[in-house]
Design an enzyme around this catalytic site. Structure first.
Site, PDB file in Angstrom:
ATOM      1  CG  ASP A 100       1.376  -4.318   6.798  1.00 20.75           C
ATOM      2  OD1 ASP A 100       0.371  -3.735   6.396  1.00 20.75           O
ATOM      3  OD2 ASP A 100       2.537  -3.944   6.504  1.00 20.75           O
ATOM      4  CB  THR A 182       1.250  -0.961   3.518  1.00 24.43           C
ATOM      5  OG1 THR A 182       0.277  -1.491   4.414  1.00 24.43           O
ATOM      6  CG2 THR A 182       2.534  -1.741   3.690  1.00 24.43           C
TER       7      THR A 182
HETATM    8  N1  LIG Z   1      -8.472   0.854  -5.827  1.00 25.07           N
HETATM    9  C1  LIG Z   1      -8.547   1.292  -4.583  1.00 25.07           C
HETATM   10  N2  LIG Z   1      -9.431   2.268  -4.272  1.00 25.07           N
HETATM   11  C2  LIG Z   1      -9.520   2.736  -3.016  1.00 25.07           C
HETATM   12  N3  LIG Z   1      -8.747   2.277  -1.990  1.00 25.07           N
HETATM   13  C3  LIG Z   1      -7.855   1.315  -2.257  1.00 25.07           C
HETATM   14  C4  LIG Z   1      -7.701   0.777  -3.558  1.00 25.07           C
HETATM   15  N4  LIG Z   1      -6.740  -0.176  -3.507  1.00 25.07           N
HETATM   16  C5  LIG Z   1      -6.309  -0.218  -2.214  1.00 25.07           C
HETATM   17  N5  LIG Z   1      -6.985   0.676  -1.471  1.00 25.07           N
HETATM   18  C6  LIG Z   1      -6.915   0.939  -0.035  1.00 25.07           C
HETATM   19  O1  LIG Z   1      -6.294   2.185   0.229  1.00 25.07           O
HETATM   20  C7  LIG Z   1      -5.667   2.075   1.490  1.00 25.07           C
HETATM   21  C8  LIG Z   1      -4.661   3.166   1.659  1.00 25.07           C
HETATM   22  O2  LIG Z   1      -5.381   4.309   1.958  1.00 25.07           O
HETATM   23  P1  LIG Z   1      -5.160   5.718   1.298  1.00 25.07           P
HETATM   24  O3  LIG Z   1      -5.508   5.672  -0.146  1.00 25.07           O
HETATM   25  O4  LIG Z   1      -5.950   6.656   2.096  1.00 25.07           O
HETATM   26  O5  LIG Z   1      -3.643   6.005   1.522  1.00 25.07           O
HETATM   27  S1  LIG Z   1      -2.538   5.943   0.407  1.00 25.07           S
HETATM   28  O6  LIG Z   1      -2.502   7.270  -0.191  1.00 25.07           O
HETATM   29  O7  LIG Z   1      -2.864   4.900  -0.511  1.00 25.07           O
HETATM   30  O8  LIG Z   1      -1.333   5.577   1.115  1.00 25.07           O
HETATM   31  C9  LIG Z   1      -5.076   0.715   1.431  1.00 25.07           C
HETATM   32  O9  LIG Z   1      -4.942   0.280   2.737  1.00 25.07           O
HETATM   33  P2  LIG Z   1      -3.698  -0.625   3.191  1.00 25.07           P
HETATM   34  O10 LIG Z   1      -3.647  -1.809   2.266  1.00 25.07           O
HETATM   35  O11 LIG Z   1      -4.072  -1.004   4.576  1.00 25.07           O
HETATM   36  O12 LIG Z   1      -2.468   0.217   3.115  1.00 25.07           O
HETATM   37  C10 LIG Z   1      -6.132  -0.101   0.698  1.00 25.07           C
HETATM   38  O13 LIG Z   1      -7.031  -0.706   1.577  1.00 25.07           O
HETATM   39 MG   LIG Z   2      -3.353  -2.245   5.934  1.00 23.19          MG
END
Ligand SMILES: Nc1ncnc2c1ncn2[C@@H]1O[C@H](COP(=O)(O)OS(=O)(=O)O)[C@@H](OP(=O)(O)O)[C@H]1O
Ligand SMILES: [Mg+2]
Length: 463
Positions: A100, A182
């Site tokens: 990252d 991630t």
């Molecule tokens: N509570 C909650 N609700 C919704 N989204 C959240 C939540 N917590 C985290 N995140 C964000 O989810 C990103 C990952 O995206 P996805 O959910 O599509 O992929 S995954 O299934 O989780 O891998 C992840 O992105 P990255 O941190 O860049 O991996 C977060 O930005």
């Molecule tokens: Mg990210």
């Protein structure tokens, strides 16, 4: 017409990034240096005094594609050699890895080189990295393995932190998720490097690199590494990591939602899988056909028609989606013929800061079925009003559904904790064995020998 002056034939899969309203083809390839003015490719056109129209945001596109590809390749190389302890837990408990940090460094460095005036809204900051000299060194080596001239660790921190812009509705800025998904990256599954350009609150350009996504989902054992590219008003395209040839992509040709499948997050804490299943049931989508996939790869598979719908159903009323997690994907789906709104039908608002604070969740679908999907989502979610503490609080079904998701997320955390405990036990056993064999050693020496220095090491992160 001689062979050399013939125009390239147009096909449904153009080999150049071209403005559909443009009569001249402009080559589109990753940049090696600051983009120079394009020369007209057709000498006859120049003679006739017709200047080729420039590709919309052509220079930005080239830099964005180059940056996303470079960062994606850096992530691929990290995955091959990722060792334990190369990730840190952020305040929100989500993981962040050397990849990252490395990806954000190389993308920001390229953007600053080519567009020094443009601010950047990037996901990561260097605070935790600065406290960890071992990881800092690793990021330094990674970055210097892919950039033209070597940079220092201080420059790494500076490049990462150039992503600290607050966003807003005025002017233009880039937004970057160096690794979206991630957790998917750590699992060896789907993740994406996502970059978008926002101008006066509107997304004008989006590029997503999906290193693990099969180029053809029907051939999962075939080539992997898909790149999705769009600029507003000019269509959406896909290419592979190897072949620069662009293919125009379109959302699925379906008349009703029942003819397609939907995709959603792997993590039940990020999107309510129970409610998505209820929505699918309303839409008469065959049970169990939902595709779970990490990251903005989901927007990519909707844009190229592998799935007709992407549902992101909030699991809490207080979570605000981040703009870097949706900007590129939204434009790519819209340019491929889809519609993207939140679960209430509102357009996603990228002009209110670093988060989508005016929106709740995401409903992305082929244009023809979006209204039908939205109506089903509203029906399901209407039964689940939100209470004061921000948790969804429905009737009997609503409460049960949300409780199931919360329980699933809790079960996953317990499983992670158990795995960690097991590893600790293995280390203790290893320590005992070594102690028995060599007379004296400690558990710490075993830990030190198999892992990088733990986060927050005693030297206070001094270099
Ligand atoms: N509570 C909650 N609700 C919704 N989204 C959240 C939540 N917590 C985290 N995140 C964000 O989810 C990103 C990952 O995206 P996805 O959910 O599509 O992929 S995954 O299934 O989780 O891998 C992840 O992105 P990255 O941190 O860049 O991996 C977060 O930005
Ligand atoms: Mg990210």
């Amino acid at each position: 017409m001689s062979e050399s002056t013939k125009r390239p034939r147009r096909s449904s899969a153009p080999s150049k990034y071209e403005d559909p309203s443009d009569s001249e083809d402009i080559p589109f390839a990753p940049v090696e240096q600051t983009p120079k003015k394009q020369k007209p490719r057709n000498p006859n056109a120049a003679k006739r005094g017709r200047k080729p129209k420039p590709v919309y945001l052509g220079a930005e596109l080239k830099v964005a594609v180059d940056a996303v590809l470079t960062a994606s390749r850096l992530c691929q190389s990290v995955f091959k050699t990722l060792v334990q302890d190369e990730s840190l837990a952020k305040d929100d408990k989500s993981p962040v890895t050397v990849a990252d940090f490395g990806a954000q460094t190389v993308v920001n460095a390229l953007l600053l080189k080519h567009f020094p005036e443009d601010p950047i809204v990037g996901e990561e900051d260097s605070e935790a990295l600065k406290q960890n000299p071992v990881l800092s060194e690793r990021v330094l080596n990674l970055v210097n393995g892919v950039v033209e001239s070597p940079i220092t660790v201080e420059e790494i921190y500076r490049h990462i932190d150039s992503g600290n812009y607050a966003g807003g509705a005025q002017g233009r800025f880039w937004t970057l998720d160096p690794i979206d998904g991630t957790k998917g990256f750590l699992r060896g599954e789907q993740y994406a490097v996502c970059l978008a350009l926002v101008v006066d609150g509107k997304v004008e350009l989006g590029v997503i690199g999906c290193p693990n996504l099969p180029v053809d989902l029907d051939n999962p054992d075939g080539e992997r590494g898909s790149l999705f590219i769009a600029t507003r008003g000019h269509g959406a395209f896909q290419r592979t990591f190897i072949d620069e040839k662009l293919s125009k992509i379109k959302t699925a040709k379906v008349k009703t939602a029942s003819e397609t499948i939907f995709c959603e997050s792997v993590e039940s804490g990020h999107s309510s899988q129970t409610e998505a299943a209820e929505i699918a049931q309303h839409l008469k989508i065959a049970a169990g056909t939902g595709k779970r996939m990490d990251s903005q790869c989901k927007y990519g598979v909707v844009a190229r028609g592998d799935a007709g719908i992407y549902l992101r159903i909030p699991t809490s009323d207080t979570y605000e989606e981040k703009i870097w997690g949706h900007a590129a994907g939204m434009l790519i789906v819209e340019e491929a013929g889809g519609v993207v709104t939140d679960v209430e039908g509102k357009p996603l608002d990228f002009g209110v800061g670093r988060t989508l604070k005016n929106n709740k969740g995401v409903v992305a679908a082929t244009a023809r079925i979006h209204a039908e999907v939205l109506e089903a989502a509203k029906k399901v979610l209407r039964t689940k009003p939100v209470n004061g503490d921000g948790q969804v609080n429905g009737g009997a079904t609503g409460t049960a559904a949300v409780a199931k998701d919360v329980l699933e997320a809790a079960a996953k955390e317990v499983a992670d904790a158990v795995a960690e405990q097991q590893q600790q036990q293995q280390l203790e056993v290893a320590a005992m064995m070594v102690e028995a064999a060599v007379g004296s050693t400690t558990e710490e020496t075993i830990v030190d020998s198999v892992m990088a220095e733990p986060f927050g090491a005693e030297n206070g992160g001094q270099n």
